[in-house]
Design a protein around this motif. Structure first.
Motif, PDB file in Angstrom:
ATOM      1  N   TRP A  83       0.647  -1.431  -0.004  1.00  0.00           N
ATOM      2  CA  TRP A  83       0.165  -0.089  -0.115  1.00  0.00           C
ATOM      3  C   TRP A  83       0.886   1.151  -0.031  1.00  0.00           C
ATOM      4  O   TRP A  83       0.485   2.192  -0.682  1.00  0.00           O
ATOM      5  N   THR A  84       1.861   1.133   0.586  1.00  0.00           N
ATOM      6  CA  THR A  84       2.648   2.538   0.966  1.00  0.00           C
ATOM      7  C   THR A  84       3.314   2.753  -0.354  1.00  0.00           C
ATOM      8  O   THR A  84       3.873   3.933  -0.541  1.00  0.00           O
ATOM      9  N   ILE A 115       6.913  11.821  -0.357  1.00  0.00           N
ATOM     10  CA  ILE A 115       6.714  12.360   1.090  1.00  0.00           C
ATOM     11  C   ILE A 115       5.928  11.538   1.842  1.00  0.00           C
ATOM     12  O   ILE A 115       6.169  10.935   2.763  1.00  0.00           O
ATOM     13  N   TRP A 116       4.876  11.346   1.117  1.00  0.00           N
ATOM     14  CA  TRP A 116       3.603  10.443   1.849  1.00  0.00           C
ATOM     15  C   TRP A 116       4.108   9.170   1.720  1.00  0.00           C
ATOM     16  O   TRP A 116       3.823   8.353   3.111  1.00  0.00           O
ATOM     17  N   MET A 117       4.742   8.547   0.924  1.00  0.00           N
ATOM     18  CA  MET A 117       5.106   7.085   1.025  1.00  0.00           C
ATOM     19  C   MET A 117       6.108   7.144   2.167  1.00  0.00           C
ATOM     20  O   MET A 117       6.292   6.140   3.087  1.00  0.00           O
ATOM     21  N   CYS A 118       7.229   7.803   2.313  1.00  0.00           N
ATOM     22  CA  CYS A 118       8.223   8.139   3.497  1.00  0.00           C
ATOM     23  C   CYS A 118       7.426   7.826   4.794  1.00  0.00           C
ATOM     24  O   CYS A 118       7.784   7.141   5.744  1.00  0.00           O
ATOM     25  N   TYR A 166       6.232   0.272   9.313  1.00  0.00           N
ATOM     26  CA  TYR A 166       7.421  -0.495   9.681  1.00  0.00           C
ATOM     27  C   TYR A 166       7.376  -0.630  11.390  1.00  0.00           C
ATOM     28  O   TYR A 166       7.720  -2.050  11.864  1.00  0.00           O
ATOM     29  N   ARG A 167       6.819   0.243  12.025  1.00  0.00           N
ATOM     30  CA  ARG A 167       6.912  -0.193  13.460  1.00  0.00           C
ATOM     31  C   ARG A 167       5.568  -0.484  13.893  1.00  0.00           C
ATOM     32  O   ARG A 167       5.402  -0.876  15.207  1.00  0.00           O
ATOM     33  N   ARG A 168       4.783  -0.860  13.204  1.00  0.00           N
ATOM     34  CA  ARG A 168       3.283  -1.664  13.394  1.00  0.00           C
ATOM     35  C   ARG A 168       3.157  -2.895  13.138  1.00  0.00           C
ATOM     36  O   ARG A 168       4.323  -3.399  12.409  1.00  0.00           O
TER      37      ARG A 168
END
Length: 384
Positions: A46-47, A100-103, A110-112
């Motif tokens: 999705w990202t 920027i949205w992707m980052c 990553y942390r979920r």
């Protein structure tokens, strides 16, 4: 393969490669979901996918006219020399914003952990029905939606002239950055709350292997002062979450509405607003009764501008339906607490929160409801 090739041959040139790539990713995530018994495969993409589709259109002058290998991006000759000879400044701006949205989303993903909602849905449905949902919605429909999010860049790159950025582009671009900053803050506030909750509950249970919560370690804007009542409540209601039950979802939808309208609010057509409507297109009632197809030109004129906002409309529809499902889960875990939160705070809009505040005050429930949402739960319970 020949059938697929024939089908793609009927696709307009500006959509050919995105359709090929979407079909391939849909098949890949569906097969992987079967092999791994994990339907979160599309969540991992999705990202990246909206950025890939946006980059395809923004970078059309870079691609060859024929694919060099399987799924290699290319710029069909039928798009014309005007599209391929230089870059669209507007499409490049959109690519920068989406990157920027992707980052931001990549960092938050990553942390979920994996999306818990698929496991809940799997438990609620028969196995055969869940696999139908897996193929149609989780794999196919979500991939199509992610492809649609790249289409605003297509408008800028293939329909509009490649002129310098207009004031509307700069204003909307700046607004998109502000929205992303708020979304990043809401993500971090939620992360900080769960860090506090995890540390507090671990300490309550006498566990010593969990580090105490230190709000100084959180991002600026997320260094909130949580209380034991917050941890016992189970979900965050402070910071931006005091004004919206889902500020991250509100910002996500707002960002893609901005991206969708950047080309539509620019000086070049297509425009979102009608400047004129030719009255000669409107048939008489007798003509309509004799031949209803006389309405087709009118309907095309009316709905053609709306077609360009399909990406944002589709995303908002998805978020609204998925939020209802998310809140049904939360309501099951925290019946009275989440009911009070819904009564006091709007689902998305802070304006609804203000309206709900007036309503609970008029009903004489302000202290009781706000006691559950923001105050001490035990005292609030006595007031109820």
């Amino acid at each position: 393969m020949d059938a697929i090739a024939k089908m793609l041959a009927n696709v307009p040139p500006g959509y050919q490669w995105p359709f090929e790539f979407c079909a391939a990713t849909t098949a890949a995530v569906w097969i992987l979901s079967i092999l791994t018994s994990n339907v979160s495969q599309v969540d991992r993409l999705w990202t990246f996918l909206p950025t890939i589709y946006t980059a395809y259109y923004a970078l059309l002058p870079l691609w060859p006219q024929e694919p060099l290998f399987f799924l290699c991006p290319y710029t069909p000759k039928d798009l014309g020399w005007a599209v391929a000879k230089d870059f669209s400044s507007r499409a490049l701006l959109m690519l920068g914003l989406v990157s920027i949205w992707m980052c931001r989303l990549s960092y938050n993903t990553y942390r979920r952990d994996e999306d818990y909602r698929w496991a809940v849905l799997r438990a609620k449905l028969p196995a055969w029905l869940f696999q139908i949902v897996n193929l149609t919605f989780i794999a196919a429909i979500q991939n199509v939606l992610l492809m649609l999010l790249g289409f605003p860049a297509k408008v800028a790159a293939t329909i509009q002239p490649h002129t310098p950025l207009a004031p509307s582009d700069l204003i909307l671009g700046a607004l998109a950055l502000v929205v992303l900053a708020f979304e990043f803050t809401s993500d971090n506030q939620q992360w900080a709350f769960h860090s506090y909750k995890h540390a507090y509950l671990a300490a309550e249970q006498g566990k010593t292997d969990v580090q105490p919560y230190d709000k100084k370690e959180q991002w600026p804007g997320a260094r909130l002062s949580f209380t034991p009542a917050d941890a016992k409540r189970g979900f965050i209601t402070r910071g931006l979450w005091a004004y919206s039950r889902h500020p991250n979802f509100l910002c996500e939808q707002s960002f893609w509405w901005i991206i969708t309208t950047i080309p539509l609010l620019s000086p070049s057509p297509p425009h979102l607003i009608y400047t004129s409507f030719p009255t000669h297109l409107i048939p008489s009632l007798s003509a309509i009764l004799q031949n209803p197809y006389t309405l087709v030109p009118v309907l095309e004129r009316v709905f053609s501008p709306l077609a360009h906002v399909t990406p944002a409309l589709a995303l908002s529809a998805l978020f609204f339906s998925s939020t209802l499902f998310t809140e049904s889960i939360s309501r099951g875990k925290y019946p009275s607490e989440y009911k009070a939160y819904q009564e006091r705070v709007g689902m998305f809009s802070p304006l609804r929160t203000w309206e709900k505040g007036l309503l609970v005050a008029w009903r004489g429930r302000k202290k009781a409801v706000e006691g559950v949402v923001w105050g001490n739960q035990e005292k609030a319970g006595k007031q109820e």
